[in-house]
Design a protein around this motif. Structure first.
Motif, PDB file in Angstrom:
ATOM      1  N   ARG A  37       0.919  -1.287   0.071  1.00 21.66           N
ATOM      2  CA  ARG A  37      -0.011   0.074  -0.117  1.00 21.66           C
ATOM      3  C   ARG A  37       1.218   1.244   0.063  1.00 21.66           C
ATOM      4  O   ARG A  37       1.987   1.319   0.621  1.00 21.66           O
ATOM      5  N   ASP A  38       0.621   2.370  -0.805  1.00 23.37           N
ATOM      6  CA  ASP A  38       1.283   3.503  -1.160  1.00 23.37           C
ATOM      7  C   ASP A  38       0.334   4.542  -0.720  1.00 23.37           C
ATOM      8  O   ASP A  38      -0.181   5.091  -1.414  1.00 23.37           O
ATOM      9  N   GLN A  46      -5.908   0.757  -2.071  1.00 23.18           N
ATOM     10  CA  GLN A  46      -4.942   1.491  -1.457  1.00 23.18           C
ATOM     11  C   GLN A  46      -5.266   2.463  -0.160  1.00 23.18           C
ATOM     12  O   GLN A  46      -4.797   2.759   0.606  1.00 23.18           O
TER      13      GLN A  46
END
Length: 120
Positions: free
Chosen positions: A70-71, A98
């Motif tokens: 996950r960013d 995300q």
């Protein structure tokens, strides 16, 4: 903390909207959801049905909702930019994947169950 709570509530509204839209577009007749405010975030339990011809699409959605990495920067950058004119289910669901901090998605024939958590 207040700003993070506000942001989490807005994101959860987006998550609910996108997931219900996808299920309805997949022929869903019934969507059940339970949203719980926990000490450090919001938890969504969502269950719904879909038309059998959408089985593969639901399995793909499950993968998008459970990314390996996950960013958070991606969410900050693109979270507010998506609009109706640029709408694609896959792009939106990938963004939802995300947005959430934890996700567990189970797809069975004609049925999907989700447990999603978004921290404050």
């Amino acid at each position: 903390m207040k700003k993070r709570m506000y942001r989490a509530r807005r994101r959860m509204n987006h998550v609910i909207s996108e997931l219900s839209h996808v299920l309805l577009m997949a022929g869903g007749q019934e969507i059940s959801l339970r949203l719980t405010r926990e000490e450090n975030g919001l938890r969504l339990h969502l269950e719904g049905d879909f038309h059998p011809e959408h089985q593969r699409a639901m399995e793909h959605m499950a993968k998008l909702l459970q990314p390996m990495v996950r960013d958070p920067a991606l969410v900050e950058t693109y979270g507010e930019l998506t609009g109706e004119d640029q709408y694609t289910d896959e792009g939106e669901i990938a963004l939802v994947g995300q947005m959430v901090d934890e996700s567990a998605v189970t797809v069975e024939p004609g049925r999907v169950r989700m447990n999603l958590y978004l921290a404050f």
